[in-house]
Scaffold this motif. Structure first.
Motif, PDB file in Angstrom:
ATOM      1  N   PHE A 194      37.198  27.038  44.060  1.00  0.00           N
ATOM      2  CA  PHE A 194      38.349  27.843  43.660  1.00  0.00           C
ATOM      3  C   PHE A 194      38.130  29.260  44.171  1.00  0.00           C
ATOM      4  O   PHE A 194      37.195  29.944  43.754  1.00  0.00           O
ATOM      5  CB  PHE A 194      38.502  27.836  42.138  1.00  0.00           C
ATOM      6  CG  PHE A 194      39.817  28.392  41.665  1.00  0.00           C
ATOM      7  CD1 PHE A 194      40.891  27.556  41.429  1.00  0.00           C
ATOM      8  CD2 PHE A 194      39.984  29.752  41.485  1.00  0.00           C
ATOM      9  CE1 PHE A 194      42.111  28.066  41.009  1.00  0.00           C
ATOM     10  CE2 PHE A 194      41.201  30.271  41.073  1.00  0.00           C
ATOM     11  CZ  PHE A 194      42.265  29.415  40.832  1.00  0.00           C
ATOM     12  N   VAL A 195      38.979  29.702  45.100  1.00  0.00           N
ATOM     13  CA  VAL A 195      38.786  30.983  45.791  1.00  0.00           C
ATOM     14  C   VAL A 195      40.046  31.824  45.678  1.00  0.00           C
ATOM     15  O   VAL A 195      41.158  31.329  45.829  1.00  0.00           O
ATOM     16  CB  VAL A 195      38.463  30.755  47.286  1.00  0.00           C
ATOM     17  CG1 VAL A 195      38.235  32.092  47.993  1.00  0.00           C
ATOM     18  CG2 VAL A 195      37.243  29.861  47.438  1.00  0.00           C
ATOM     19  N   ARG A 196      39.871  33.115  45.415  1.00  0.00           N
ATOM     20  CA  ARG A 196      40.978  34.067  45.474  1.00  0.00           C
ATOM     21  C   ARG A 196      40.565  35.211  46.388  1.00  0.00           C
ATOM     22  O   ARG A 196      39.378  35.382  46.704  1.00  0.00           O
ATOM     23  CB  ARG A 196      41.316  34.612  44.091  1.00  0.00           C
ATOM     24  CG  ARG A 196      40.224  35.513  43.515  1.00  0.00           C
ATOM     25  CD  ARG A 196      40.708  36.280  42.309  1.00  0.00           C
ATOM     26  NE  ARG A 196      39.628  37.086  41.734  1.00  0.00           N
ATOM     27  CZ  ARG A 196      39.796  37.934  40.720  1.00  0.00           C
ATOM     28  NH1 ARG A 196      40.981  38.082  40.180  1.00  0.00           N
ATOM     29  NH2 ARG A 196      38.781  38.620  40.238  1.00  0.00           N
ATOM     30  N   SER A 197      41.540  36.026  46.821  1.00  0.00           N
ATOM     31  CA  SER A 197      41.195  37.196  47.611  1.00  0.00           C
ATOM     32  C   SER A 197      40.788  38.315  46.666  1.00  0.00           C
ATOM     33  O   SER A 197      41.292  38.414  45.539  1.00  0.00           O
ATOM     34  CB  SER A 197      42.373  37.635  48.488  1.00  0.00           C
ATOM     35  OG  SER A 197      43.436  38.108  47.696  1.00  0.00           O
ATOM     36  N   THR A 198      39.870  39.160  47.120  1.00  0.00           N
ATOM     37  CA  THR A 198      39.435  40.289  46.314  1.00  0.00           C
ATOM     38  C   THR A 198      40.497  41.377  46.383  1.00  0.00           C
ATOM     39  O   THR A 198      41.408  41.341  47.201  1.00  0.00           O
ATOM     40  CB  THR A 198      38.100  40.843  46.815  1.00  0.00           C
ATOM     41  OG1 THR A 198      38.301  41.363  48.143  1.00  0.00           O
ATOM     42  CG2 THR A 198      37.045  39.752  46.863  1.00  0.00           C
ATOM     43  N   SER A 199      40.341  42.371  45.536  1.00  0.00           N
ATOM     44  CA  SER A 199      41.279  43.493  45.543  1.00  0.00           C
ATOM     45  C   SER A 199      40.884  44.545  46.571  1.00  0.00           C
ATOM     46  O   SER A 199      41.557  45.556  46.719  1.00  0.00           O
ATOM     47  CB  SER A 199      41.337  44.137  44.149  1.00  0.00           C
ATOM     48  OG  SER A 199      40.046  44.563  43.748  1.00  0.00           O
ATOM     49  N   GLU A 248      38.485  40.171  51.338  1.00  0.00           N
ATOM     50  CA  GLU A 248      37.490  39.103  51.378  1.00  0.00           C
ATOM     51  C   GLU A 248      37.847  38.030  50.357  1.00  0.00           C
ATOM     52  O   GLU A 248      38.550  38.276  49.384  1.00  0.00           O
ATOM     53  CB  GLU A 248      36.101  39.673  51.070  1.00  0.00           C
ATOM     54  CG  GLU A 248      35.599  40.673  52.096  1.00  0.00           C
ATOM     55  CD  GLU A 248      34.292  41.317  51.666  1.00  0.00           C
ATOM     56  OE1 GLU A 248      34.107  41.495  50.437  1.00  0.00           O
ATOM     57  OE2 GLU A 248      33.472  41.636  52.531  1.00  0.00           O
ATOM     58  N   GLY A 249      37.329  36.835  50.589  1.00  0.00           N
ATOM     59  CA  GLY A 249      37.502  35.784  49.608  1.00  0.00           C
ATOM     60  C   GLY A 249      36.438  35.884  48.528  1.00  0.00           C
ATOM     61  O   GLY A 249      35.299  36.263  48.799  1.00  0.00           O
ATOM     62  N   GLN A 250      36.812  35.590  47.311  1.00  0.00           N
ATOM     63  CA  GLN A 250      35.868  35.578  46.189  1.00  0.00           C
ATOM     64  C   GLN A 250      35.902  34.206  45.544  1.00  0.00           C
ATOM     65  O   GLN A 250      36.951  33.752  45.086  1.00  0.00           O
ATOM     66  CB  GLN A 250      36.237  36.643  45.148  1.00  0.00           C
ATOM     67  CG  GLN A 250      35.296  36.642  43.936  1.00  0.00           C
ATOM     68  CD  GLN A 250      35.789  37.520  42.809  1.00  0.00           C
ATOM     69  OE1 GLN A 250      36.979  37.817  42.715  1.00  0.00           O
ATOM     70  NE2 GLN A 250      34.890  37.946  41.945  1.00  0.00           N
ATOM     71  N   ILE A 251      34.769  33.528  45.525  1.00  0.00           N
ATOM     72  CA  ILE A 251      34.710  32.201  44.936  1.00  0.00           C
ATOM     73  C   ILE A 251      34.477  32.327  43.432  1.00  0.00           C
ATOM     74  O   ILE A 251      33.565  33.028  42.980  1.00  0.00           O
ATOM     75  CB  ILE A 251      33.618  31.341  45.612  1.00  0.00           C
ATOM     76  CG1 ILE A 251      33.615  29.929  45.045  1.00  0.00           C
ATOM     77  CG2 ILE A 251      32.247  31.978  45.524  1.00  0.00           C
ATOM     78  CD1 ILE A 251      32.867  28.936  45.896  1.00  0.00           C
ATOM     79  N   LEU A 252      35.330  31.674  42.653  1.00  0.00           N
ATOM     80  CA  LEU A 252      35.279  31.784  41.201  1.00  0.00           C
ATOM     81  C   LEU A 252      34.545  30.619  40.545  1.00  0.00           C
ATOM     82  O   LEU A 252      33.918  30.796  39.503  1.00  0.00           O
ATOM     83  CB  LEU A 252      36.698  31.865  40.635  1.00  0.00           C
ATOM     84  CG  LEU A 252      37.549  33.049  41.088  1.00  0.00           C
ATOM     85  CD1 LEU A 252      38.920  32.975  40.426  1.00  0.00           C
ATOM     86  CD2 LEU A 252      36.868  34.367  40.756  1.00  0.00           C
ATOM     87  N   ALA A 253      34.654  29.442  41.113  1.00  0.00           N
ATOM     88  CA  ALA A 253      34.014  28.261  40.523  1.00  0.00           C
ATOM     89  C   ALA A 253      33.921  27.175  41.590  1.00  0.00           C
ATOM     90  O   ALA A 253      34.768  27.096  42.475  1.00  0.00           O
ATOM     91  CB  ALA A 253      34.802  27.750  39.321  1.00  0.00           C
ATOM     92  N   ALA A 254      32.879  26.347  41.478  1.00  0.00           N
ATOM     93  CA  ALA A 254      32.650  25.304  42.483  1.00  0.00           C
ATOM     94  C   ALA A 254      32.581  23.930  41.827  1.00  0.00           C
ATOM     95  O   ALA A 254      32.236  23.798  40.648  1.00  0.00           O
ATOM     96  CB  ALA A 254      31.354  25.582  43.243  1.00  0.00           C
TER      97      ALA A 254
END
Length: 368
Positions: A99-104, A109-115
């Motif tokens: 689960f990836v979102r873009s950072t602010s 950059e992409g930020q991975i929240l959970a795998a």
């Protein structure tokens, strides 16, 4: 690994999702004497890893610390050193989902929240007015991750009228094709059995804004007050960040739950297929458009615009679809030079068409 040690690893880690496929992935690290484990919490460059030897504290610096997409995160299966001070995570196993979102940040950059998540549970509070656009945004990221989304309408006890609640569920279902929508009340227990049955089949991550009731849901599923719950502000239905880290917890009824902090910003990160999944009815309609590159704006023979005219498709859905596609395209373009060039070329093409149309309109006006 001997058969007896393999058996102890399996029995210790099975509640956290360990299976034969993970064991096969770990085999090369077993020959190095490393331990398999699952990351249950990450905090300031260190993590807690559940192993057959118990919960171990390990440093994550060994695993590409400066790439936000390759850092160790909650839900990862890792190979960790059996001893040492400090003890290090040496590698993480290939992720099945992420689960990836873009950072602010301006670098986008992409930020991975959970795998390694099977179900992405989007918690939406009924204490405030439904924001269907935000629900669609969460669902786009969820579909893109590879997990099956589920929308939970929390605090359903605040909508005592059954007809009103049914209409709210239908509104969300319209915005979430192919996604289960479950109204849940942690106060009286309604809907919890349905949610518990869903999360029992693998790893689930709880997502949503602050005040959405995620920690209360987590406590209800766990059967105990593991997560601290803070009061929600009456004025806007928002709460403070109850959860400050991502925690992975084994559920008593089976399955694993990752609780996450409330997300103020949910930026897309290369989620074109996820957006398409959320708006699957629009993409199906688009296949019937006269032109294969139809922008669904004013083209003749546009099936999408025709569906809006007949009321088959709400105009809000098309507006949301366009918005998310544009945002995703901007994010991807920042990291893809070729796509940037294609977008510029498309802008020029559309500009030329627009100018030609204006000239034709002026010519027609002058002739008349």
């Amino acid at each position: 690994m001997t058969s007896s040690s393999a058996s102890s690893v399996s029995s210790a880690l099975a509640p956290y999702g360990w299976d034969e496929a993970w064991a096969a992935e770990f085999a090369p690290y077993d020959t190095e004497g490393l331990l398999p484990g699952r990351v249950i919490r990450v905090d300031r460059g260190q993590c807690d890893v559940v192993t057959a030897d118990g919960i171990l504290r390990a440093d994550t610096a060994f695993v590409t610390p400066h790439d936000p997409m390759r850092v160790v995160c909650t839900g990862d299966w890792v190979a960790v050193e059996p001893g040492g001070n400090p003890r290090y995570v040496r590698a993480y196993l290939p992720r099945r989902t992420a689960f990836v979102r873009s950072t602010s940040s301006k670098r986008s950059e992409g930020q991975i929240l959970a795998a390694n998540v099977d179900h992405a549970i989007v918690a939406v509070s009924l204490a405030v007015e439904l924001d269907l656009g935000r629900v669609e945004r969460f669902l786009a990221l969820a579909w893109e991750s590879g997990a099956q989304p589920v929308v939970v309408l929390s605090k359903a006890d605040l909508v005592p009228d059954a007809v009103t609640l049914s209409h709210l569920v239908q509104d969300v279902e319209t915005s979430a094709p192919g996604v289960p929508v479950v109204p849940v009340s942690s106060l009286d227990g309604d809907g919890l059995d349905v949610l518990a049955a869903i999360v029992a089949g693998g790893t689930s991550v709880l997502l949503g804004q602050s005040g959405a009731g995620k920690s209360t849901l987590a406590n209800a599923l766990l059967g105990e007050d593991v997560m601290t719950v803070q009061a929600t502000r009456d004025a806007d239905g928002k709460g403070r960040h109850t959860t400050t880290t991502r925690n992975l917890l084994a559920l008593p009824g089976g399955g694993v739950l990752i609780d996450t902090p409330g997300l103020r910003g949910v930026g897309l990160w290369d989620a074109e297929s996820g957006v398409g999944q959320v708006f699957s009815e629009i993409e199906e309609l688009a296949e019937r458009c006269r032109f294969h590159d139809c922008a669904h704006e004013a083209e003749p023979g546009c099936a999408v615009l025709a569906a809006i005219d007949t009321g088959e498709l709400p105009e809000r859905r098309l507006d949301s679809y366009r918005k998310l596609l544009r945002e995703n395209q901007r994010i991807v373009a920042k990291t893809d030079a070729r796509l940037r060039a294609e977008i510029r070329k498309d802008w020029k093409r559309k500009g030329a068409i627009g100018r030609a149309a204006m000239e034709a309109k002026r010519g027609s006006h002058w002739r008349s």
